[in-house]
Motif scaffolding. Structure first.
Motif, mmCIF file in Angstrom:
data_model
loop_
_atom_site.group_PDB
_atom_site.id
_atom_site.type_symbol
_atom_site.label_atom_id
_atom_site.label_comp_id
_atom_site.label_asym_id
_atom_site.label_seq_id
_atom_site.Cartn_x
_atom_site.Cartn_y
_atom_site.Cartn_z
ATOM 1 N N GLY A 117 0.816 -1.214 0.000
ATOM 2 C CA GLY A 117 0.000 0.000 0.000
ATOM 3 C C GLY A 117 0.847 1.261 0.000
ATOM 4 O O GLY A 117 0.568 2.207 -0.746
ATOM 5 N N LEU A 118 1.916 1.272 0.795
ATOM 6 C CA LEU A 118 2.805 2.433 0.844
ATOM 7 C C LEU A 118 3.539 2.623 -0.480
ATOM 8 O O LEU A 118 3.709 3.756 -0.944
ATOM 9 C CB LEU A 118 3.815 2.274 1.982
ATOM 10 N N ASN A 119 3.986 1.536 -1.092
ATOM 11 C CA ASN A 119 4.675 1.641 -2.379
ATOM 12 C C ASN A 119 3.749 2.188 -3.463
ATOM 13 O O ASN A 119 4.161 2.995 -4.306
ATOM 14 C CB ASN A 119 5.234 0.278 -2.795
ATOM 15 N N LEU A 120 2.501 1.745 -3.441
ATOM 16 C CA LEU A 120 1.522 2.245 -4.406
ATOM 17 C C LEU A 120 1.285 3.738 -4.199
ATOM 18 O O LEU A 120 1.241 4.520 -5.166
ATOM 19 C CB LEU A 120 0.208 1.477 -4.255
ATOM 20 N N PHE A 121 1.155 4.143 -2.938
ATOM 21 C CA PHE A 121 0.933 5.552 -2.606
ATOM 22 C C PHE A 121 2.135 6.396 -3.023
ATOM 23 O O PHE A 121 1.988 7.496 -3.582
ATOM 24 C CB PHE A 121 0.680 5.672 -1.106
ATOM 25 N N TYR A 122 3.336 5.882 -2.778
ATOM 26 C CA TYR A 122 4.577 6.576 -3.135
ATOM 27 C C TYR A 122 4.658 6.783 -4.648
ATOM 28 O O TYR A 122 4.962 7.877 -5.137
ATOM 29 C CB TYR A 122 5.757 5.746 -2.638
ATOM 30 N N ALA A 123 4.361 5.731 -5.413
ATOM 31 C CA ALA A 123 4.404 5.829 -6.872
ATOM 32 C C ALA A 123 3.357 6.801 -7.394
ATOM 33 O O ALA A 123 3.623 7.600 -8.302
ATOM 34 C CB ALA A 123 4.190 4.445 -7.491
ATOM 35 N N PHE A 124 2.164 6.761 -6.817
ATOM 36 C CA PHE A 124 1.070 7.627 -7.272
ATOM 37 C C PHE A 124 1.402 9.099 -7.014
ATOM 38 O O PHE A 124 1.240 9.952 -7.906
ATOM 39 C CB PHE A 124 -0.223 7.242 -6.564
ATOM 40 N N LEU A 125 1.885 9.423 -5.821
ATOM 41 C CA LEU A 125 2.233 10.813 -5.519
ATOM 42 C C LEU A 125 3.407 11.280 -6.371
ATOM 43 O O LEU A 125 3.439 12.424 -6.825
ATOM 44 C CB LEU A 125 2.574 10.965 -4.033
ATOM 45 N N GLY A 126 4.396 10.401 -6.583
ATOM 46 C CA GLY A 126 5.517 10.765 -7.444
ATOM 47 C C GLY A 126 5.068 11.080 -8.851
ATOM 48 O O GLY A 126 5.536 12.037 -9.467
ATOM 49 N N MET A 127 4.134 10.291 -9.376
ATOM 50 C CA MET A 127 3.611 10.543 -10.715
ATOM 51 C C MET A 127 2.913 11.897 -10.781
ATOM 52 O O MET A 127 3.087 12.649 -11.752
ATOM 53 C CB MET A 127 2.627 9.434 -11.105
ATOM 54 N N LEU A 128 2.142 12.237 -9.738
ATOM 55 C CA LEU A 128 1.454 13.529 -9.713
ATOM 56 C C LEU A 128 2.447 14.689 -9.661
ATOM 57 O O LEU A 128 2.290 15.685 -10.365
ATOM 58 C CB LEU A 128 0.513 13.605 -8.508
ATOM 59 N N LEU A 129 3.478 14.548 -8.828
ATOM 60 C CA LEU A 129 4.452 15.631 -8.675
ATOM 61 C C LEU A 129 5.266 15.840 -9.945
ATOM 62 O O LEU A 129 5.679 16.968 -10.244
ATOM 63 C CB LEU A 129 5.393 15.328 -7.509
ATOM 64 N N LEU A 130 5.496 14.774 -10.699
ATOM 65 C CA LEU A 130 6.359 14.859 -11.873
ATOM 66 C C LEU A 130 5.596 15.099 -13.165
ATOM 67 O O LEU A 130 6.120 14.880 -14.255
ATOM 68 C CB LEU A 130 7.225 13.601 -11.981
ATOM 69 N N LYS A 131 4.371 15.560 -13.045
ATOM 70 C CA LYS A 131 3.648 16.030 -14.227
ATOM 71 C C LYS A 131 4.071 17.443 -14.611
ATOM 72 O O LYS A 131 3.768 17.913 -15.706
ATOM 73 C CB LYS A 131 2.138 16.035 -13.948
ATOM 74 N N LYS A 132 4.793 18.103 -13.698
ATOM 75 C CA LYS A 132 5.159 19.500 -13.910
ATOM 76 C C LYS A 132 6.311 19.622 -14.901
ATOM 77 O O LYS A 132 7.043 18.654 -15.144
ATOM 78 C CB LYS A 132 5.563 20.136 -12.573
ATOM 79 N N GLU A 248 4.854 -6.022 -7.493
ATOM 80 C CA GLU A 248 4.135 -4.746 -7.546
ATOM 81 C C GLU A 248 5.060 -3.616 -7.985
ATOM 82 O O GLU A 248 4.676 -2.767 -8.809
ATOM 83 C CB GLU A 248 3.546 -4.426 -6.172
ATOM 84 N N ILE A 249 6.284 -3.594 -7.459
ATOM 85 C CA ILE A 249 7.242 -2.547 -7.816
ATOM 86 C C ILE A 249 7.556 -2.583 -9.307
ATOM 87 O O ILE A 249 7.592 -1.547 -9.982
ATOM 88 C CB ILE A 249 8.539 -2.703 -6.990
ATOM 89 N N LEU A 250 7.777 -3.777 -9.841
ATOM 90 C CA LEU A 250 8.054 -3.893 -11.273
ATOM 91 C C LEU A 250 6.868 -3.392 -12.093
ATOM 92 O O LEU A 250 7.044 -2.683 -13.094
ATOM 93 C CB LEU A 250 8.372 -5.342 -11.630
ATOM 94 N N LEU A 251 5.657 -3.750 -11.675
ATOM 95 C CA LEU A 251 4.465 -3.319 -12.396
ATOM 96 C C LEU A 251 4.311 -1.804 -12.339
ATOM 97 O O LEU A 251 4.024 -1.157 -13.368
ATOM 98 C CB LEU A 251 3.230 -4.002 -11.801
ATOM 99 N N LEU A 252 4.529 -1.220 -11.167
ATOM 100 C CA LEU A 252 4.424 0.234 -11.031
ATOM 101 C C LEU A 252 5.468 0.938 -11.894
ATOM 102 O O LEU A 252 5.179 1.958 -12.532
ATOM 103 C CB LEU A 252 4.594 0.640 -9.564
ATOM 104 N N GLY A 253 6.699 0.414 -11.905
ATOM 105 C CA GLY A 253 7.746 1.017 -12.720
ATOM 106 C C GLY A 253 7.413 0.965 -14.201
ATOM 107 O O GLY A 253 7.637 1.934 -14.939
ATOM 108 N N ILE A 254 6.858 -0.168 -14.658
ATOM 109 C CA ILE A 254 6.470 -0.299 -16.067
ATOM 110 C C ILE A 254 5.347 0.674 -16.411
ATOM 111 O O ILE A 254 5.369 1.327 -17.463
ATOM 112 C CB ILE A 254 6.041 -1.752 -16.365
ATOM 113 N N ILE A 255 4.377 0.800 -15.513
ATOM 114 C CA ILE A 255 3.249 1.716 -15.758
ATOM 115 C C ILE A 255 3.732 3.154 -15.858
ATOM 116 O O ILE A 255 3.359 3.891 -16.780
ATOM 117 C CB ILE A 255 2.189 1.572 -14.646
ATOM 118 N N LEU A 256 4.585 3.572 -14.917
ATOM 119 C CA LEU A 256 5.096 4.952 -14.943
ATOM 120 C C LEU A 256 5.927 5.197 -16.198
ATOM 121 O O LEU A 256 5.805 6.256 -16.835
ATOM 122 C CB LEU A 256 5.934 5.229 -13.697
ATOM 123 N N SER A 257 6.780 4.239 -16.548
ATOM 124 C CA SER A 257 7.599 4.401 -17.757
ATOM 125 C C SER A 257 6.724 4.527 -18.989
ATOM 126 O O SER A 257 6.988 5.351 -19.886
ATOM 127 C CB SER A 257 8.540 3.198 -17.910
#
Length: 263
Positions: A117-132, A248-257
């Protein structure tokens, strides 16, 4: 006079200092000005080393710019500098995973669920912050390969080595190695949050996300070690929980990439 001898090194240091002292827009503007300066001087026949020698150290340049500018208060800078935001997010994330690691104690798979849950939250917030603007898009996988290798090594050791460790002090020895690895990963995350993110926001964050998987696997291993010899089923829980965290980490990294590659 700058001691730097190449444009690349000069711009990397300048990007680092401006990232933590100016907003993303201001940092990009400063970097663009010096990019134009280098191009202009090269056209006049100067080498990169000569141009760097005529300039001040990037740290002094930024210090002078701060004195000359109407600089926003720190709270305003926090809301306009993605490098600072990612650094603060990473510090909060580290505090959270360590807290839940102690809070969950040795309660089976509980920590694995919290970690995911924390890793998912971390990835989601990072994605939001890096839209700038200023979220650089160039990627390198040189760091990801050794991190991934270490994570897979831990999973293999959990699956093949731990079931065979029956000596009385085996758990303590494993815990000692796990704690040493944990400290190394914590230090690596702080290092990349400070050094890599200013140079390349998105690549730096992907490295941090990958390291977060390694961190939470090690914490989960530490939580479970003292239970492994009381119930053989605990080994299966450890392996499946660790595999779930890293998957989960691999999946999140692929999604963000994929999302960032589309922009």
């Amino acid at each position: 006079m700058s001691k730097i001898h190449s444009k690349k090194a000069f711009m990397e240091k300048l990007r680092f200092y401006t990232s933590f002292c100016f907003s993303d827009g201001e940092s990009a503007s400063i970097l663009a000005d010096y990019e134009e300066w280098f191009q202009s001087e090269v056209q006049h026949g100067l080498s990169e080393e000569e141009i760097c020698a005529a300039l001040k150290e990037p740290k002094k340049i930024v210090g002078k710019l701060l004195l000359e500018s109407v600089h926003p208060a720190w709270p305003a800078l926090f809301s306009h500098s993605s490098a600072i935001q990612i650094f603060l997010l990473t510090v909060l994330y580290l505090a959270a995973v360590l807290f839940f690691g102690r809070f969950c104690g040795k309660n089976g798979l509980n920590y694995a669920y919290f970690a995911m849950g924390l890793n998912l939250f971390y990835a989601f917030l990072g994605m939001l912050l890096l839209k700038k603007p200023g979220s650089y898009k160039a990627y390198s996988y040189k760091i990801h390969l050794p991190v991934g290798g270490l994570a897979l090594l831990i999973l293999l050791l959990e699956g093949f080595l731990l079931p065979k460790l029956t000596a009385p002090n085996a758990g303590e020895i494993c815990a000692l190695f796990a704690r040493a690895g944990l400290l190394m990963v914590l230090g690596s995350m702080l290092y990349f949050a400070i050094k890599a993110v200013p140079q390349n926001r998105r690549w730096g964050f992907l490295v941090l996300l990958h390291l977060s998987g390694l961190l939470t696997i090690l914490l989960f291993l530490l939580n479970q070690l003292q239970m492994l010899y009381q119930d053989p089923l605990e080994i299966a829980k450890l392996i499946w929980g660790s595999a779930g965290i890293y998957g989960e980490i691999l999946l999140l990294g692929i999604i963000l990439s994929f999302i960032w590659a589309k922009e």
